[in-house]
Design a protein around this motif. Sequence first.
Motif, short mmCIF file in Angstrom:
data_model
loop_
_atom_site.label_atom_id
_atom_site.label_comp_id
_atom_site.label_asym_id
_atom_site.label_seq_id
_atom_site.Cartn_x
_atom_site.Cartn_y
_atom_site.Cartn_z
N SER A 93 0.99 -10.18 -8.65
CA SER A 93 1.12 -8.85 -9.26
C SER A 93 0.42 -7.78 -8.44
O SER A 93 0.92 -6.66 -8.30
CB SER A 93 0.57 -8.87 -10.69
OG SER A 93 -0.74 -9.40 -10.72
N GLY A 94 -0.75 -8.11 -7.88
CA GLY A 94 -1.44 -7.13 -7.05
C GLY A 94 -0.69 -6.82 -5.78
O GLY A 94 -0.54 -5.66 -5.39
N ARG A 95 -0.19 -7.86 -5.12
CA ARG A 95 0.60 -7.64 -3.90
C ARG A 95 1.87 -6.85 -4.22
O ARG A 95 2.30 -6.01 -3.43
CB ARG A 95 0.96 -8.99 -3.27
CG ARG A 95 -0.21 -9.74 -2.67
CD ARG A 95 0.27 -10.90 -1.80
NE ARG A 95 1.09 -11.83 -2.58
CZ ARG A 95 0.60 -12.87 -3.24
NH1 ARG A 95 -0.70 -13.10 -3.25
NH2 ARG A 95 1.40 -13.69 -3.91
N GLY A 96 2.47 -7.14 -5.37
CA GLY A 96 3.66 -6.39 -5.76
C GLY A 96 3.36 -4.92 -5.95
O GLY A 96 4.16 -4.05 -5.55
N LEU A 97 2.21 -4.60 -6.54
CA LEU A 97 1.84 -3.19 -6.74
C LEU A 97 1.55 -2.50 -5.41
O LEU A 97 1.88 -1.33 -5.22
CB LEU A 97 0.63 -3.09 -7.67
CG LEU A 97 0.90 -3.43 -9.14
CD1 LEU A 97 -0.41 -3.45 -9.93
CD2 LEU A 97 1.88 -2.43 -9.77
N VAL A 98 0.94 -3.24 -4.48
CA VAL A 98 0.70 -2.67 -3.15
C VAL A 98 2.04 -2.33 -2.48
O VAL A 98 2.22 -1.25 -1.92
CB VAL A 98 -0.10 -3.65 -2.26
CG1 VAL A 98 -0.14 -3.16 -0.81
CG2 VAL A 98 -1.53 -3.78 -2.79
N GLY A 99 2.99 -3.27 -2.56
CA GLY A 99 4.30 -3.02 -1.97
C GLY A 99 5.03 -1.87 -2.64
O GLY A 99 5.64 -1.02 -1.97
N LEU A 100 4.96 -1.81 -3.97
CA LEU A 100 5.62 -0.73 -4.70
C LEU A 100 4.98 0.61 -4.39
O LEU A 100 5.68 1.63 -4.23
CB LEU A 100 5.57 -1.02 -6.20
CG LEU A 100 6.26 -0.01 -7.12
CD1 LEU A 100 7.72 0.18 -6.73
CD2 LEU A 100 6.14 -0.45 -8.58
N ALA A 101 3.64 0.64 -4.30
CA ALA A 101 2.95 1.89 -3.97
C ALA A 101 3.41 2.43 -2.63
O ALA A 101 3.63 3.63 -2.46
CB ALA A 101 1.44 1.66 -3.97
N GLY A 102 3.56 1.53 -1.65
CA GLY A 102 4.05 1.96 -0.35
C GLY A 102 5.48 2.44 -0.38
O GLY A 102 5.84 3.42 0.27
N ARG A 103 6.30 1.77 -1.17
CA ARG A 103 7.73 2.11 -1.23
C ARG A 103 7.97 3.47 -1.88
O ARG A 103 8.86 4.21 -1.47
CB ARG A 103 8.47 1.01 -1.99
CG ARG A 103 9.97 1.15 -1.99
CD ARG A 103 10.65 -0.21 -2.12
NE ARG A 103 10.27 -0.91 -3.33
CZ ARG A 103 10.88 -0.76 -4.51
NH1 ARG A 103 11.88 0.10 -4.62
NH2 ARG A 103 10.50 -1.46 -5.56
N ILE A 104 7.17 3.82 -2.89
CA ILE A 104 7.40 5.09 -3.59
C ILE A 104 6.48 6.20 -3.11
O ILE A 104 6.58 7.33 -3.55
CB ILE A 104 7.23 4.92 -5.12
CG1 ILE A 104 5.78 4.60 -5.48
CG2 ILE A 104 8.17 3.84 -5.65
CD1 ILE A 104 5.53 4.53 -6.98
N GLY A 105 5.55 5.87 -2.20
CA GLY A 105 4.64 6.89 -1.68
C GLY A 105 3.58 7.31 -2.67
O GLY A 105 3.20 8.48 -2.74
N ALA A 106 3.05 6.36 -3.44
CA ALA A 106 2.01 6.68 -4.42
C ALA A 106 0.70 7.01 -3.72
O ALA A 106 0.37 6.45 -2.67
CB ALA A 106 1.80 5.51 -5.38
N ASP A 107 -0.07 7.92 -4.31
CA ASP A 107 -1.36 8.31 -3.77
C ASP A 107 -2.52 7.54 -4.38
O ASP A 107 -3.65 7.61 -3.88
CB ASP A 107 -1.59 9.81 -4.00
CG ASP A 107 -0.51 10.66 -3.36
OD1 ASP A 107 -0.20 10.43 -2.17
OD2 ASP A 107 0.05 11.54 -4.04
N ALA A 108 -2.28 6.82 -5.47
CA ALA A 108 -3.31 6.01 -6.13
C ALA A 108 -2.63 4.99 -7.02
O ALA A 108 -1.51 5.21 -7.49
CB ALA A 108 -4.26 6.88 -6.95
N VAL A 109 -3.31 3.87 -7.25
CA VAL A 109 -2.82 2.83 -8.15
C VAL A 109 -3.85 2.65 -9.26
O VAL A 109 -5.06 2.61 -9.01
CB VAL A 109 -2.61 1.49 -7.42
CG1 VAL A 109 -2.13 0.41 -8.38
CG2 VAL A 109 -1.62 1.65 -6.27
N VAL A 110 -3.39 2.54 -10.50
CA VAL A 110 -4.28 2.41 -11.66
C VAL A 110 -3.89 1.17 -12.44
O VAL A 110 -2.72 0.94 -12.73
CB VAL A 110 -4.17 3.65 -12.58
CG1 VAL A 110 -5.16 3.53 -13.74
CG2 VAL A 110 -4.43 4.93 -11.80
N ILE A 111 -4.89 0.36 -12.82
CA ILE A 111 -4.67 -0.81 -13.67
C ILE A 111 -5.82 -0.90 -14.68
O ILE A 111 -6.83 -0.21 -14.57
CB ILE A 111 -4.58 -2.12 -12.87
CG1 ILE A 111 -5.90 -2.40 -12.13
CG2 ILE A 111 -3.40 -2.10 -11.91
CD1 ILE A 111 -5.97 -3.79 -11.52
#
Length: 310
Positions: A93-111
């Motif tokens: 799940s963490g790796r998936g969020l890293v990949g998704l953040a890069g794909r959509i150009g997110a500036d921060a990730v929150v969990i």
Amino acid sequence: MKIEHILAGFIPETRGRDGLALAVLLARQAGARLTVGHVHPPAWPTPGPGKVDAEWRAYITAQAAQALQQARLALTGVRDVPIGYMLEADRGSGRGLVGLAGRIGADAVVIGSAPRGSRGRIALGSTADQLLHSCPVPVALAPRGYAEDHPPAIRRLAVAYRRDPASDDAVRPAAEIAAALGTPLHLITLVVSRGMRVKAAEQTLDRLRERAAADLGEAAHGHDVEVTTQVLEGGDVASALGGAGCEGALLVCASSTAGPLRRVFLGDTSMKIIRASACPVMMLPRNPPPRPAEPAGSTGGARRARSGEA
């Protein structure tokens, strides 16, 4: 450091709603858009016997869609933040969020916190561990129960500071985040007395207090936001941090200098701070130091370009 697009990792549990609550606060104050992401297991890479692979694919698709529907229901009352919803397939799940953040150009990730943590505190699970050792953008963690009992807004951005290259490099982006959120910047240094010999403890503490105050004063200059400083003392990190006054605060930590550049990397002190904090914590990625300016007329840049150096 811009905060224009926030990714909230969501699972249909209490911790997922805790992360959503913090993500909405940050997005609202920064005027950012929010993407809610759910990471689900990938389909089997090769077909199985009979229709087993198709059944599995249909099952995980339905479960993922249901998870996002629960996120939509949790955010029904949010009208002032643009919100999108996305799915990502990954075994971690963490790796998936890293990949998704890069794909959509997110500036921060929150969990949210892992479920085993105490209420009002942050516990680190596998998702956080993967994010806190590889994410190229800031990672924010909400304490357990944050969705049920959170402030109406982030009122102060506190930075855990000590005089070293990592903390020095973190103050500038932290000040930029504070400006984006419309909050003051509060620099804190922890003076921990455990392990000091009794006879030398007071003299040592006096020197540490003076050094910490001087370092904080120097770090406070040159920012476009209101900056305050505070030296906190205690027998350990938890007791020292208890004097910070976490109501309405977001605590920012720098990555360890041992980690790779442009990635979040959790060091021992940061881990202690995260576990002791009663407010949300944001870990900043480790950025490369600024390159010294070259003298006028220098051909160094051209040489690097020809040799293929970045």
